[in-house]
Design a protein around this motif. Structure first.
Motif, short mmCIF file in Angstrom:
data_model
loop_
_atom_site.label_atom_id
_atom_site.label_comp_id
_atom_site.label_asym_id
_atom_site.label_seq_id
_atom_site.Cartn_x
_atom_site.Cartn_y
_atom_site.Cartn_z
N SER A 68 0.16 -9.39 9.99
CA SER A 68 0.10 -7.93 10.12
C SER A 68 1.45 -7.35 10.52
O SER A 68 1.67 -6.13 10.43
N ARG A 69 2.38 -8.21 10.93
CA ARG A 69 3.72 -7.75 11.30
C ARG A 69 4.59 -7.45 10.09
O ARG A 69 5.70 -6.92 10.23
N VAL A 70 4.12 -7.80 8.89
CA VAL A 70 4.87 -7.48 7.68
C VAL A 70 4.57 -6.02 7.33
O VAL A 70 3.54 -5.70 6.75
N LYS A 71 5.49 -5.13 7.71
CA LYS A 71 5.26 -3.70 7.54
C LYS A 71 6.49 -3.02 6.95
O LYS A 71 7.62 -3.51 7.12
N ALA A 72 6.26 -1.90 6.28
CA ALA A 72 7.36 -1.10 5.75
C ALA A 72 8.26 -0.66 6.90
O ALA A 72 7.78 -0.25 7.96
N GLY A 73 9.56 -0.75 6.68
CA GLY A 73 10.54 -0.34 7.68
C GLY A 73 11.10 -1.49 8.49
O GLY A 73 12.12 -1.31 9.18
N ARG A 74 10.49 -2.67 8.43
CA ARG A 74 10.99 -3.81 9.20
C ARG A 74 12.23 -4.39 8.53
O ARG A 74 12.26 -4.59 7.32
N ILE A 126 15.41 -3.54 4.36
CA ILE A 126 14.16 -3.24 5.03
C ILE A 126 13.01 -3.37 4.04
O ILE A 126 13.18 -3.22 2.83
N VAL A 127 11.84 -3.67 4.58
CA VAL A 127 10.64 -3.71 3.76
C VAL A 127 10.32 -2.28 3.31
O VAL A 127 10.26 -1.37 4.13
N THR A 128 10.17 -2.09 2.01
CA THR A 128 9.83 -0.76 1.49
C THR A 128 8.36 -0.63 1.13
O THR A 128 7.74 0.40 1.37
N ARG A 129 7.79 -1.68 0.53
CA ARG A 129 6.37 -1.66 0.16
C ARG A 129 5.80 -3.06 0.19
O ARG A 129 6.52 -4.04 0.01
N LEU A 130 4.49 -3.14 0.40
CA LEU A 130 3.76 -4.38 0.20
C LEU A 130 3.12 -4.30 -1.18
O LEU A 130 2.58 -3.26 -1.57
N LEU A 131 3.18 -5.39 -1.93
CA LEU A 131 2.80 -5.39 -3.33
C LEU A 131 1.52 -6.17 -3.56
O LEU A 131 1.29 -7.22 -2.94
N GLY A 149 -6.47 -5.23 -4.80
CA GLY A 149 -6.23 -6.66 -4.65
C GLY A 149 -5.53 -7.01 -3.35
O GLY A 149 -5.03 -6.14 -2.62
N ALA A 150 -5.49 -8.30 -3.06
CA ALA A 150 -4.82 -8.79 -1.86
C ALA A 150 -3.31 -8.63 -1.99
O ALA A 150 -2.76 -8.63 -3.10
N ILE A 151 -2.65 -8.49 -0.86
CA ILE A 151 -1.19 -8.38 -0.85
C ILE A 151 -0.59 -9.73 -1.23
O ILE A 151 -0.91 -10.76 -0.64
N THR A 152 0.28 -9.72 -2.23
CA THR A 152 0.92 -10.96 -2.68
C THR A 152 2.44 -10.91 -2.59
O THR A 152 3.09 -11.95 -2.67
N GLY A 153 3.01 -9.71 -2.44
CA GLY A 153 4.46 -9.60 -2.47
C GLY A 153 4.99 -8.61 -1.46
O GLY A 153 4.27 -7.77 -0.91
N ILE A 154 6.29 -8.71 -1.22
CA ILE A 154 7.02 -7.81 -0.32
C ILE A 154 8.20 -7.25 -1.09
O ILE A 154 8.99 -8.00 -1.66
N GLN A 201 12.11 -8.45 -4.72
CA GLN A 201 10.69 -8.78 -4.64
C GLN A 201 10.54 -10.18 -4.09
O GLN A 201 11.16 -11.13 -4.60
N CYS A 202 9.72 -10.32 -3.06
CA CYS A 202 9.53 -11.60 -2.38
C CYS A 202 8.07 -11.99 -2.40
O CYS A 202 7.18 -11.13 -2.38
N VAL A 203 7.82 -13.29 -2.43
CA VAL A 203 6.46 -13.80 -2.30
C VAL A 203 6.04 -13.68 -0.84
O VAL A 203 6.77 -14.08 0.07
N HIS A 204 4.86 -13.11 -0.60
CA HIS A 204 4.37 -12.86 0.76
C HIS A 204 4.06 -14.17 1.47
O HIS A 204 3.59 -15.13 0.87
#
Length: 296
Positions: free
Chosen positions: A149-155, A197-202, A208-213, A275-278
């Motif tokens: 849950s710590r994977v958030k936009a702005g980090r 910085i993280v801009t979006r979760l993909l 669907g489930a989050i798979t990317g950052i 784009q990164c794999v979550h």
């Protein structure tokens, strides 16, 4: 900000060096990719598209060796040129066809007996198992983020990899018509970090489930397979690709001053985002293959 984290990440992050040759050319094309180790048992992860290059090397090299054998048989014929042209068509060889690939893993393990590769069925992720080696050349291993849950936009996060293939320990052997590694020249490529910085979760679908950052800065070629981490060195994901977002600030045939001269220019700007794999995808994949890993 990430200086201490990079020193913790570097001992288990390693480059993959590749050399490639195209048909009809003696020039060698060098390239890099990245992997990182997830435990002390010789298990590492990288991108699936990197793993595909590794697994395809044997087939591509064997295909060209077979062509060379067929070509030798017709070289003494009166119509050799025509027959070679027919062979090129039969073997589907053009000027941009890859005919030879050599890969080597830098600073991973000493001589190993087997390399087993498992590719994720849908994500750009692959598991590499080095087996039958005597000594590991990497130190330490990844520690993955436990609380996703710590994977958030702005980090703010950083990636580490090897985008610049500055190694020179290779050559074209004209007699054998082969590319090969040598003991001369530079054997290393420089590590290169890039933060953002993280801009979006993909996700792959609306629900669907989050798979990317998505990151605000691009991942560079060669950083594919490198870790995405925070200032504590915890792994949040793995660099996979760079997407190009059209900004819409297009300029067409506008008059501007360039070096003191009036010129007409057009410009179609894009924002290049990484784009990164979550991390959750990585951990689930490792569990599926019964691979030991660490969380923090």
């Amino acid at each position: 900000m990430f200086a201490d984290a990079i020193e913790r990440i570097d001992p288990f992050t390693r480059p993959i060096h590749s050399i490639v040759r195209l048909y009809g050319h003696n020039e060698i094309i060098p390239g890099c990719a990245t992997l990182f180790f997830v435990n002390e048992e010789g298990c590492a992860i990288t991108c699936r598209h990197v793993a595909d290059l590794i697994t395809s090397a044997g087939t591509i090299n064997a295909h060209y060796r077979k062509f060379k054998g067929a070509r030798r048989e017709v070289l003494s014929e009166r119509d050799a040129a025509q027959r070679i042209s027919q062979l090129e068509t039969s073997y589907k060889l053009k000027s941009d066809t890859i005919i030879q690939i050599r890969n080597t893993f830098i600073g991973c393990v000493d001589l190993y007996e087997r390399l087993t590769i498992h590719s994720h069925p849908t994500q750009d992720l692959a598991l590499l198992r080095f087996e039958g080696y005597n000594r590991a050349l990497y130190r330490s291993h990844a520690t993955f983020l436990g609380d996703t849950s710590r994977v958030k936009a702005g980090r703010s996060l950083c990636r580490l990899g090897y985008p610049f293939p500055e190694f020179t320990n290779y050559r074209y052997n004209k007699t054998a018509d082969e590319i090969e590694w040598t003991t001369e020249g530079r054997i290393n490529s420089p590590r290169f970090p890039i933060d953002g910085i993280v801009t979006r979760l993909l996700s792959e679908s609306e629900a669907g489930a989050i798979t990317g950052i998505e990151m605000s800065t691009p991942g560079l070629k060669g950083q594919s397979g490198g870790p995405l981490f925070d200032t504590n060195g915890l792994i949040f994901g793995m660099q996979s690709a760079t997407n190009h977002l059209h900004l819409g600030f297009d300029i067409e045939d506008r008059e501007v001053l360039v070096n003191g001269r009036r010129s007409r220019v057009s410009n179609y700007p894009f924002l290049n985002v990484g784009q990164c794999v979550h991390v959750s995808v990585i951990k689930a994949f490792l569990r599926e293959h019964n691979v030991k890993f660490y969380e923090g």
